[in-house]
Design a protein around this motif. Structure first.
Motif, PDB file in Angstrom:
ATOM      1  N   TYR A 354      -0.030  -3.350   4.450  1.00 58.51           N
ATOM      2  CA  TYR A 354       0.531  -3.873   5.696  1.00 58.51           C
ATOM      3  C   TYR A 354       1.662  -2.972   6.180  1.00 58.51           C
ATOM      4  CZ  TYR A 354       3.231  -6.752   8.919  1.00 58.51           C
ATOM      5  OH  TYR A 354       3.920  -7.207  10.005  1.00 58.51           O
ATOM      6  N   ASN A 366      -3.290  -3.217   8.764  1.00 59.69           N
ATOM      7  CA  ASN A 366      -3.520  -4.526   8.156  1.00 59.69           C
ATOM      8  C   ASN A 366      -3.590  -4.433   6.640  1.00 59.69           C
ATOM      9  OD1 ASN A 366      -3.928  -7.306   8.458  1.00 59.69           O
ATOM     10  ND2 ASN A 366      -6.146  -7.094   8.278  1.00 59.69           N
ATOM     11  N   GLY A 367      -3.246  -5.541   5.992  1.00 55.93           N
ATOM     12  CA  GLY A 367      -3.459  -5.648   4.561  1.00 55.93           C
ATOM     13  C   GLY A 367      -4.915  -5.983   4.275  1.00 55.93           C
ATOM     14  N   ALA A 390      -2.292  -9.392   9.030  1.00 56.62           N
ATOM     15  CA  ALA A 390      -1.202  -9.225   9.995  1.00 56.62           C
ATOM     16  C   ALA A 390      -1.286 -10.243  11.127  1.00 56.62           C
ATOM     17  CB  ALA A 390      -1.234  -7.810  10.567  1.00 56.62           C
ATOM     18  N   GLN A 405       3.749 -10.977   8.171  1.00 60.69           N
ATOM     19  CA  GLN A 405       2.770 -10.639   7.144  1.00 60.69           C
ATOM     20  C   GLN A 405       2.317 -11.943   6.499  1.00 60.69           C
ATOM     21  OE1 GLN A 405       4.162  -7.930   4.130  1.00 60.69           O
ATOM     22  NE2 GLN A 405       2.118  -7.583   3.280  1.00 60.69           N
TER      23      GLN A 405
END
Length: 433
Positions: A354, A366-367, A390, A405
């Motif tokens: 992230y 993004n994670g 996100a 997050q």
């Protein structure tokens, strides 16, 4: 009458009723087609006539003493017949190789081309309103298995864990947007689907360790996405869903440049979702025929891409993904600007890390739903990161404002093993006294 061995002309005969009958060449060629295709029915389909018509011509040929070996000359007819056969074969090829637009129209019952973004994402709101919430769901890697024993005990992942994390993703996203924002009145929400929704089989170790087959993963992730998007629509009223494919959903072992979108299982997944919601006017999908999606929210221009095709390589345990992401964002920006698609923020997944948007870079990374895995630990030696997705808000005057997050798991710390310690002989004697 015996079989004709002499060469015949192709002069048309006239039947008793005045209609033009078949020439000898036509009859002989049809007999040859029957031998070639193995049956009268197959030959009739190749020529483009009815089965009864071809049988009548066979009877006429026998009445004239013609066989498939008779020598006749009718170049014009042969060419006409070959053209009809070629056209029939071409039509069959076209039926087997439908274009993506035809598949959307005839199989999924959708518009041939994905529609433009809805108007509500660009409509101005009162300046005191919080704007439009946006999120990106990517890198779910549905079907992959991560064992805690192989990643220091900080993560585990399988289909059961994935379902729990999707539920938490939906619950926390709604909670943050509704209960942690001032005046939470929104025109809708933008949910970007950023690719790598399934694990796929692009690596040998994935084929050996995945939890189920690709089709199982596709069906299950489709079900989960349908439930999650329905919850978004129930909460926010309207949902805009731009979609891009990733690299794990591809059907080939090596990445493709040509046909990248249509050679991905995820394009099928997105079309299935659009078909599922086609009667629900609250949701609108954007499924472009290229690997990027370009759209604007309240005047802020976004380019959504998966993140594996930035035109750069690199990244390691020291600089991590920051270096290649920064270089790649600059390259993509220059490339898109040359074709008139300047953007304000680049959205991507792929890196499982992230990164919020800031002044240092116009990118949101993004994670992942999967979280920390064996590859990140052994080959990249990157720091541990919790599974997350996100969430951010776009304001008409201030652009991107609040950024969150959304964590999908509580922080985990591996149990510390007991260290072996040695004590001196004098210390032991003091304890004994």
């Amino acid at each position: 009458m015996g079989a004709r061995s002499a060469q015949h002309t192709h002069v048309r005969r006239r039947a008793h009723n005045g209609a033009v009958a078949w020439t000898d060449a036509e009859l002989v060629h049809r007999l040859q087609l029957i031998e070639q295709y193995g049956s009268t029915a197959a030959a009739a389909r190749a020529v483009g006539v009815s089965d009864s018509t071809l049988r009548n011509s066979v009877r006429e040929a026998r009445a004239r003493g013609l066989t498939a070996r008779s020598r006749v000359v009718d170049v014009e007819h042969v060419l006409r017949t070959k053209l009809r056969v070629a056209e029939a074969e071409l039509a069959a090829i076209r039926r087997e190789n439908l274009t993506a637009e035809e598949i959307r129209k005839h199989i999924y019952g959708l518009a041939e081309m994905t529609p433009d973004p809805p108007r509500w994402i660009g409509q101005k709101r009162p300046s005191r309103a919080p704007g439009v919430p946006m999120t990106i769901w990517s890198d779910w890697h549905w079907g992959e298995v991560v064992r805690a024993s192989e990643v220091g005990g900080v993560n585990s992942f399988n289909r059961a864990v994935a379902r729990q994390r999707v539920k938490r993703l939906v619950d926390v996203t709604i909670d943050l947007a509704v209960r942690h924002m001032v005046r939470p009145q929104y025109p809708g929400i933008v949910v970007c689907l950023g690719g790598d929704m399934i694990s796929g089989t692009i690596h040998e170790e994935l084929r050996e360790t995945n939890d189920g087959h690709v089709q199982q993963s596709l069906l299950e992730v489709q079900e989960q996405l349908a439930m999650a998007l329905t919850a978004m629509a129930d909460t926010f009223g309207r949902v805009f869903v731009p979609c891009v494919v990733g690299n794990h959903g591809r059907m080939s072992m090596k990445p493709r440049a040509k046909g990248r979108v249509y050679e991905s299982f995820e394009w099928n997944l997105y079309c299935q979702l659009e078909r599922y919601f086609r009667s629900d006017k609250r949701l609108q999908f954007m499924i472009p025929s290229e690997s990027d999606a370009y759209f604007s929210v309240l005047g802020h221009r976004f380019l959504l891409t998966h993140g594996d095709a930035l035109g750069v390589k690199g990244g390691d345990g020291i600089i991590g993904a920051i270096g290649p992401i920064t270089r790649g964002a600059m390259k993509v920006g220059r490339s898109e600007a040359q074709i008139g698609r300047d953007f304000d923020t680049l959205l991507m997944g792929h890196w499982h890390l992230y990164i919020p948007r800031g002044d240092a870079g116009n990118v949101i990374v993004n994670g992942s739903l999967k979280g920390y895995d064996e590859y990140a630990r052994l080959f990249l030696r990157v720091p541990y990161s919790r599974p997350s997705q996100a969430l951010w808000f776009v304001h008409q005057d201030h652009g991107i404002t609040a950024q969150w997050q959304v964590y999908l798991e509580d922080a985990k710390r591996p149990a510390r093993p007991a260290w072996v310690s040695w004590q001196s002989r004098a210390h032991e004697m003091r304890l004994a006294a």
